[in-house]
Design an enzyme around this catalytic site. Sequence first.
Site, PDB file in Angstrom:
ATOM      1  N   HIS A  44       0.379  -1.167   0.217  1.00  0.00           N
ATOM      2  CA  HIS A  44       0.156  -0.090  -0.143  1.00  0.00           C
ATOM      3  C   HIS A  44       0.957   1.149   0.396  1.00  0.00           C
ATOM      4  O   HIS A  44       0.145   2.441  -0.259  1.00  0.00           O
ATOM      5  CB  HIS A  44      -1.376   0.154   1.180  1.00  0.00           C
ATOM      6  CG  HIS A  44      -1.914  -0.600   1.314  1.00  0.00           C
ATOM      7  ND1 HIS A  44      -3.433  -0.613   0.941  1.00  0.00           N
ATOM      8  CD2 HIS A  44      -1.999  -2.140   1.282  1.00  0.00           C
ATOM      9  CE1 HIS A  44      -4.813  -1.839   0.809  1.00  0.00           C
ATOM     10  NE2 HIS A  44      -3.083  -3.073   1.307  1.00  0.00           N
TER      11      HIS A  44
ATOM     12  N   ASP B 181       3.762   9.489  -1.062  1.00  0.00           N
ATOM     13  CA  ASP B 181       2.419   9.247  -0.857  1.00  0.00           C
ATOM     14  C   ASP B 181       2.581   7.356  -1.943  1.00  0.00           C
ATOM     15  O   ASP B 181       2.282   7.603  -3.126  1.00  0.00           O
ATOM     16  CB  ASP B 181       0.643   9.568  -0.437  1.00  0.00           C
ATOM     17  CG  ASP B 181       0.536   9.063   0.558  1.00  0.00           C
ATOM     18  OD1 ASP B 181      -0.337   8.341   0.569  1.00  0.00           O
ATOM     19  OD2 ASP B 181      -0.170  10.260   0.447  1.00  0.00           O
TER      20      ASP B 181
HETATM   21  P1  ADQ Z   1      -2.623   6.206   5.102  1.00  0.00           P
HETATM   22  O1  ADQ Z   1      -1.565   7.313   4.657  1.00  0.00           O
HETATM   23  O2  ADQ Z   1      -3.575   6.417   5.995  1.00  0.00           O
HETATM   24  O3  ADQ Z   1      -2.866   5.405   3.874  1.00  0.00           O
HETATM   25  P2  ADQ Z   1      -4.755   7.908   2.580  1.00  0.00           P
HETATM   26  O4  ADQ Z   1      -4.841   6.884   1.377  1.00  0.00           O
HETATM   27  O5  ADQ Z   1      -4.256   9.300   2.177  1.00  0.00           O
HETATM   28  O6  ADQ Z   1      -3.686   7.493   3.506  1.00  0.00           O
HETATM   29  O7  ADQ Z   1      -5.776   7.027   3.041  1.00  0.00           O
HETATM   30  C1  ADQ Z   1      -6.062   8.206   4.763  1.00  0.00           C
HETATM   31  C2  ADQ Z   1      -7.964   7.869   5.056  1.00  0.00           C
HETATM   32  O8  ADQ Z   1      -8.304   7.814   5.997  1.00  0.00           O
HETATM   33  C3  ADQ Z   1      -9.276   8.209   3.854  1.00  0.00           C
HETATM   34  O9  ADQ Z   1      -9.595   7.406   3.511  1.00  0.00           O
HETATM   35  C4  ADQ Z   1      -9.012   9.783   4.493  1.00  0.00           C
HETATM   36  O10 ADQ Z   1     -10.346   9.939   4.783  1.00  0.00           O
HETATM   37  C5  ADQ Z   1      -8.729   8.917   6.165  1.00  0.00           C
HETATM   38  N1  ADQ Z   1      -8.774  10.187   6.753  1.00  0.00           N
HETATM   39  C6  ADQ Z   1      -8.139  10.927   7.058  1.00  0.00           C
HETATM   40  N2  ADQ Z   1      -8.437  12.010   7.955  1.00  0.00           N
HETATM   41  C7  ADQ Z   1      -8.986  11.650   8.559  1.00  0.00           C
HETATM   42  C8  ADQ Z   1     -10.045  11.926   9.843  1.00  0.00           C
HETATM   43  N3  ADQ Z   1      -9.125  13.223  10.463  1.00  0.00           N
HETATM   44  N4  ADQ Z   1     -10.692  11.792  10.023  1.00  0.00           N
HETATM   45  C9  ADQ Z   1     -11.301  10.635   9.403  1.00  0.00           C
HETATM   46  N5  ADQ Z   1     -10.543  10.032   8.372  1.00  0.00           N
HETATM   47  C10 ADQ Z   1      -9.894  10.144   8.131  1.00  0.00           C
HETATM   48  C11 ADQ Z   1      -1.828   3.494   3.226  1.00  0.00           C
HETATM   49  C12 ADQ Z   1      -0.870   4.439   1.896  1.00  0.00           C
HETATM   50  C13 ADQ Z   1      -1.909   4.971   0.892  1.00  0.00           C
HETATM   51  C14 ADQ Z   1      -2.954   4.334   0.755  1.00  0.00           C
HETATM   52  C15 ADQ Z   1      -3.503   4.184   1.594  1.00  0.00           C
HETATM   53  C16 ADQ Z   1      -4.193   2.315   0.858  1.00  0.00           C
HETATM   54  O11 ADQ Z   1       0.037   5.281   3.056  1.00  0.00           O
HETATM   55  O12 ADQ Z   1      -0.945   6.021   0.479  1.00  0.00           O
HETATM   56  O13 ADQ Z   1      -3.430   5.268  -0.240  1.00  0.00           O
HETATM   57  O14 ADQ Z   1      -2.673   3.244   2.101  1.00  0.00           O
HETATM   58  O15 ADQ Z   1      -3.797   2.043   0.159  1.00  0.00           O
END
Ligand code: ADQ
Length: 479
Positions: free
Chosen positions: A154, A362
């Site tokens: 991921h 990312d």
């Molecule tokens: P993350 O690094 O966690 O995931 P991301 O893909 O942006 O990053 O996912 C974050 C999720 O958490 C989103 O669905 C977002 O809505 C939620 N989120 C963030 N802040 C929040 C808050 N304050 N309250 C509630 N929800 C919140 C890892 C990898 C990424 C990859 C994903 C999926 O680092 O690059 O996209 O896995 O494979």
Amino acid sequence: MGRLIAVSNRTAADASARAGGLAVALSDALVKTNGAWFGWSGETTQGQPRGVTMFRNEGVDFLLADLTEEERQGYYLSYSNSLIWPVFHYRNDLARFVEDDFNIYSAVNDRFARLIIARARDDDVIWIHDYHFMLLGEALRREGWTGRIGFFLHIPFPPPEIFRTVPQHYHLARAICACDVIGFQSMNDRMNFIRYLREYCGAREREGDIVEVFGRRVRIGAYPIGIDAEMFKSYVSSEKAQNAVRRISRFIGERLHVIGVDRMDYSKGLPERFAAFGKLLDDYPETRGKLSMTQIAPPSRSSVEEYRELRNQLDALSGRINGDYGDLDWTPLRYLVRSFEREELAGLYSISRVGLVTPLRDGMNLVAKEYVAAQNPEDPGVLILSEFAGAAEQLDQALLVNPYDAANLAAAINMALYMPLEERRERWHALNEIVSRYDIAWWREKFLTDLTGESSIAEDDADEARRAAALRAWRKRSA
Ligand code: ADQ
């Protein structure tokens, strides 16, 4: 195919993960095949014995193992989160190398292999997720497993020059290659891995994503993860979303709103983003008083020193910006370190003229896709996206920026604020097409089809052909 067996550090048994994209994606395939999901229970025990919790939910077996305190420290906090996470995000300057950690990481992977083997049937298919389990494929083979194994990473995969700073790089690469299908988020990550295999392991590339290496033939592909776009769109009209919109509207007033939503992690580029917002107010005086920015950033691993430092940096930057430019009736930049429900986030995205998604690195970044999904087609906002997020390979109609370049980022925010409606619509339509088409179901199907050679969920042929054509077009564009 028999049952699907998923393995990830945290599972949908976790309340915080249940509504997340991965949980939703996997549960469809798990329910359909009466599958099983293995992971860490989140519990820590002092020494032996280490318990395994088993329960069945909607036809899916959950098998959750506790970690000992030593394992939580060595496998989870240290090797996974303080070595692999920074190095794979190109931050080997932040990595901590502790000699014994690898042995603990390895032992945890071995223990999961034994747990899985004891319950797997010959025709089951095992799908391993993420950097906590990079040795699991090889450990399963050692235990005698000959069935199909998929591995999906991921987070990004770094260029070989950076990967080689992990002392056990060769061991990790060899273990990953014990799987049959190896999936990355982007073409860039895939190429980094293949380049490492070519340069250091004598790999040869064959037709159709096949690579010969370590005496095996493996498929190495890019499978950009998506969101449940339809579901996310439906959140916007929910009561919770509308309530969030009403509340934040009191803060925004007539101004335009800029939103950022990230876990508080150094990979997300938050200080750089704040600095660019300050530069916008410095360099474009006409924007002062015309916009407000909200950054939502709950701490993810606040026990670690770097996160405390990050928090201090953000406090100082936002204090400077609000002190210099704020007025009796205007706070330029707020940041909230709490978590919000997905419906609330959908509401907040929907009324924001600009979505600022500017990680320094990312794997994919799902916030970018959620922001697009939540827009009003008649009056959509503008996505500003880091060229270093995996999502940039697909979402090239966003305003792509270098997150390290404050002047470039400030200019992009300024451009987004004044972008004519017609251009906003055109860009959004292109983005929405990608986000809706390559959604979470597409991702799961594509990976599982490559892994099993059969589609796990019946799909309309014409629809699949359309998706394949679009994928080819996208691949050509991003080649
Ligand atoms: P993350 O690094 O966690 O995931 P991301 O893909 O942006 O990053 O996912 C974050 C999720 O958490 C989103 O669905 C977002 O809505 C939620 N989120 C963030 N802040 C929040 C808050 N304050 N309250 C509630 N929800 C919140 C890892 C990898 C990424 C990859 C994903 C999926 O680092 O690059 O996209 O896995 O494979």
